[in-house]
Design a protein around this motif. Sequence first.
Motif, mmCIF file in Angstrom:
data_model
loop_
_atom_site.group_PDB
_atom_site.id
_atom_site.type_symbol
_atom_site.label_atom_id
_atom_site.label_comp_id
_atom_site.label_asym_id
_atom_site.label_seq_id
_atom_site.Cartn_x
_atom_site.Cartn_y
_atom_site.Cartn_z
ATOM 1 N N LYS A 1 -6.919 23.328 -12.447
ATOM 2 C CA LYS A 1 -6.851 21.893 -12.690
ATOM 3 C C LYS A 1 -7.691 21.144 -11.670
ATOM 4 O O LYS A 1 -7.738 21.504 -10.503
ATOM 5 N N GLN A 2 -8.339 20.073 -12.135
ATOM 6 C CA GLN A 2 -9.052 19.204 -11.215
ATOM 7 C C GLN A 2 -8.030 18.242 -10.639
ATOM 8 O O GLN A 2 -7.177 17.724 -11.348
ATOM 9 N N ARG A 3 -8.125 18.004 -9.370
ATOM 10 C CA ARG A 3 -7.202 17.100 -8.702
ATOM 11 C C ARG A 3 -7.972 15.911 -8.153
ATOM 12 O O ARG A 3 -9.096 16.046 -7.700
ATOM 13 N N ALA A 4 -7.327 14.761 -8.185
ATOM 14 C CA ALA A 4 -7.950 13.569 -7.620
ATOM 15 C C ALA A 4 -7.959 13.674 -6.103
ATOM 16 O O ALA A 4 -7.071 14.285 -5.501
ATOM 17 N N GLN A 5 -8.971 13.106 -5.506
ATOM 18 C CA GLN A 5 -9.071 13.139 -4.051
ATOM 19 C C GLN A 5 -8.144 12.065 -3.485
ATOM 20 O O GLN A 5 -8.121 10.942 -3.960
ATOM 21 N N GLY A 6 -7.394 12.415 -2.460
ATOM 22 C CA GLY A 6 -6.482 11.471 -1.841
ATOM 23 C C GLY A 6 -7.214 10.497 -0.942
ATOM 24 O O GLY A 6 -8.310 10.765 -0.453
ATOM 25 N N ILE A 7 -6.628 9.335 -0.739
ATOM 26 C CA ILE A 7 -7.200 8.324 0.134
ATOM 27 C C ILE A 7 -6.237 8.105 1.288
ATOM 28 O O ILE A 7 -5.055 7.872 1.081
ATOM 29 N N SER A 8 -6.767 8.177 2.493
ATOM 30 C CA SER A 8 -5.938 7.998 3.667
ATOM 31 C C SER A 8 -5.968 6.541 4.093
ATOM 32 O O SER A 8 -7.006 5.887 4.087
ATOM 33 N N ALA A 9 -4.816 6.017 4.491
ATOM 34 C CA ALA A 9 -4.729 4.646 4.982
ATOM 35 C C ALA A 9 -5.023 4.587 6.475
ATOM 36 O O ALA A 9 -5.113 3.514 7.052
ATOM 37 N N GLU A 10 -5.171 5.720 7.103
ATOM 38 C CA GLU A 10 -5.428 5.755 8.536
ATOM 39 C C GLU A 10 -6.901 5.485 8.818
ATOM 40 O O GLU A 10 -7.758 5.790 7.998
ATOM 41 N N PRO A 11 -7.195 4.896 9.992
ATOM 42 C CA PRO A 11 -8.605 4.690 10.340
ATOM 43 C C PRO A 11 -9.321 6.028 10.448
ATOM 44 O O PRO A 11 -8.730 7.032 10.841
ATOM 45 N N GLN A 12 -10.579 6.045 10.078
ATOM 46 C CA GLN A 12 -11.329 7.292 10.051
ATOM 47 C C GLN A 12 -11.749 7.757 11.435
ATOM 48 O O GLN A 12 -11.900 8.934 11.667
ATOM 49 N N THR A 13 -11.972 6.824 12.356
ATOM 50 C CA THR A 13 -12.400 7.212 13.701
ATOM 51 C C THR A 13 -11.652 6.387 14.732
ATOM 52 O O THR A 13 -11.060 5.345 14.425
ATOM 53 N N ILE A 14 -11.689 6.830 15.964
ATOM 54 C CA ILE A 14 -11.093 6.087 17.072
ATOM 55 C C ILE A 14 -11.831 4.762 17.240
ATOM 56 O O ILE A 14 -11.240 3.733 17.545
ATOM 57 N N HIS A 15 -13.136 4.771 16.994
ATOM 58 C CA HIS A 15 -13.946 3.548 17.111
ATOM 59 C C HIS A 15 -13.423 2.474 16.154
ATOM 60 O O HIS A 15 -13.291 1.312 16.521
ATOM 61 N N ASP A 16 -13.092 2.864 14.905
ATOM 62 C CA ASP A 16 -12.549 1.906 13.940
ATOM 63 C C ASP A 16 -11.252 1.306 14.460
ATOM 64 O O ASP A 16 -11.004 0.109 14.329
ATOM 65 N N LEU A 17 -10.429 2.150 15.041
ATOM 66 C CA LEU A 17 -9.137 1.693 15.549
ATOM 67 C C LEU A 17 -9.308 0.780 16.759
ATOM 68 O O LEU A 17 -8.619 -0.225 16.887
ATOM 69 N N SER A 18 -10.254 1.104 17.647
ATOM 70 C CA SER A 18 -10.432 0.310 18.855
ATOM 71 C C SER A 18 -11.040 -1.055 18.547
ATOM 72 O O SER A 18 -10.859 -2.011 19.298
ATOM 73 N N GLN A 19 -11.772 -1.204 17.459
ATOM 74 C CA GLN A 19 -12.394 -2.471 17.080
ATOM 75 C C GLN A 19 -11.434 -3.388 16.318
ATOM 76 O O GLN A 19 -11.681 -4.569 16.183
ATOM 77 N N LYS A 20 -10.352 -2.832 15.838
ATOM 78 C CA LYS A 20 -9.401 -3.597 15.035
ATOM 79 C C LYS A 20 -8.551 -4.469 15.934
ATOM 80 O O LYS A 20 -8.003 -4.022 16.927
ATOM 81 N N LYS A 21 -8.429 -5.756 15.590
ATOM 82 C CA LYS A 21 -7.570 -6.683 16.316
ATOM 83 C C LYS A 21 -6.289 -6.853 15.509
ATOM 84 O O LYS A 21 -6.328 -7.260 14.344
ATOM 85 N N PHE A 22 -5.188 -6.532 16.130
ATOM 86 C CA PHE A 22 -3.902 -6.680 15.469
ATOM 87 C C PHE A 22 -3.288 -8.021 15.848
ATOM 88 O O PHE A 22 -3.370 -8.443 17.007
ATOM 89 N N PRO A 23 -2.661 -8.713 14.900
ATOM 90 C CA PRO A 23 -2.054 -10.008 15.231
ATOM 91 C C PRO A 23 -0.833 -9.814 16.139
ATOM 92 O O PRO A 23 -0.138 -8.801 16.049
ATOM 93 N N THR A 24 -0.613 -10.767 17.006
ATOM 94 C CA THR A 24 0.573 -10.745 17.866
ATOM 95 C C THR A 24 1.484 -11.881 17.442
ATOM 96 O O THR A 24 1.024 -12.976 17.077
ATOM 97 N N TYR A 25 2.742 -11.615 17.478
ATOM 98 C CA TYR A 25 3.749 -12.610 17.091
ATOM 99 C C TYR A 25 4.766 -12.751 18.219
ATOM 100 O O TYR A 25 5.410 -11.771 18.594
ATOM 101 N N PRO A 26 4.940 -13.943 18.730
ATOM 102 C CA PRO A 26 5.968 -14.126 19.752
ATOM 103 C C PRO A 26 7.360 -13.916 19.160
ATOM 104 O O PRO A 26 7.580 -14.133 17.964
ATOM 105 N N LYS A 27 8.307 -13.532 19.987
ATOM 106 C CA LYS A 27 9.654 -13.228 19.490
ATOM 107 C C LYS A 27 10.317 -14.445 18.863
ATOM 108 O O LYS A 27 11.025 -14.321 17.891
ATOM 109 N N ASN A 28 10.125 -15.604 19.424
ATOM 110 C CA ASN A 28 10.808 -16.779 18.904
ATOM 111 C C ASN A 28 10.184 -17.290 17.598
ATOM 112 O O ASN A 28 10.736 -18.148 16.954
ATOM 113 N N ASP A 29 9.043 -16.786 17.141
ATOM 114 C CA ASP A 29 8.433 -17.179 15.861
ATOM 115 C C ASP A 29 8.890 -16.285 14.697
ATOM 116 O O ASP A 29 8.492 -16.518 13.577
ATOM 117 N N ARG A 30 9.727 -15.359 14.949
ATOM 118 C CA ARG A 30 10.174 -14.453 13.869
ATOM 119 C C ARG A 30 11.067 -15.110 12.907
ATOM 120 O O ARG A 30 11.875 -15.772 12.769
#
Length: 95
Positions: free
Chosen positions: A66-95
């Motif tokens: 059987k042919q199988r579909a190729q899976g897609i990973s949600a993880e960054p492909q390289t450390i460089h991709d991860l280091s360039q990503k800016k994650f939002p910060t949320y203060p505790k009192n804004d939750r």
Amino acid sequence: MATEVQYSADDMRMELEEKNNRIAELEREISQLRSQLDKFQSIIPFSNPVSPTVTNHNNFGGRARKQRAQGISAEPQTIHDLSQKKFPTYPKNDR
């Protein structure tokens, strides 16, 4: 007239025992060979290494793989991709 060979009960038992021993020996050998085959099949891919997505027919009944579909990973492909990503910060009192 053809001469008939007379077998005694002891001769027949001995011959039967030899055959049973040989069968047991061959069954052990078959078991070992199957085990080795399983090991090789788990290491060596059964598909064509040049074109792994092409459906191949194997030698066991001619069934196609059987042919199988190729899976897609949600993880960054390289450390460089991860280091360039800016994650939002949320203060505790804004939750």
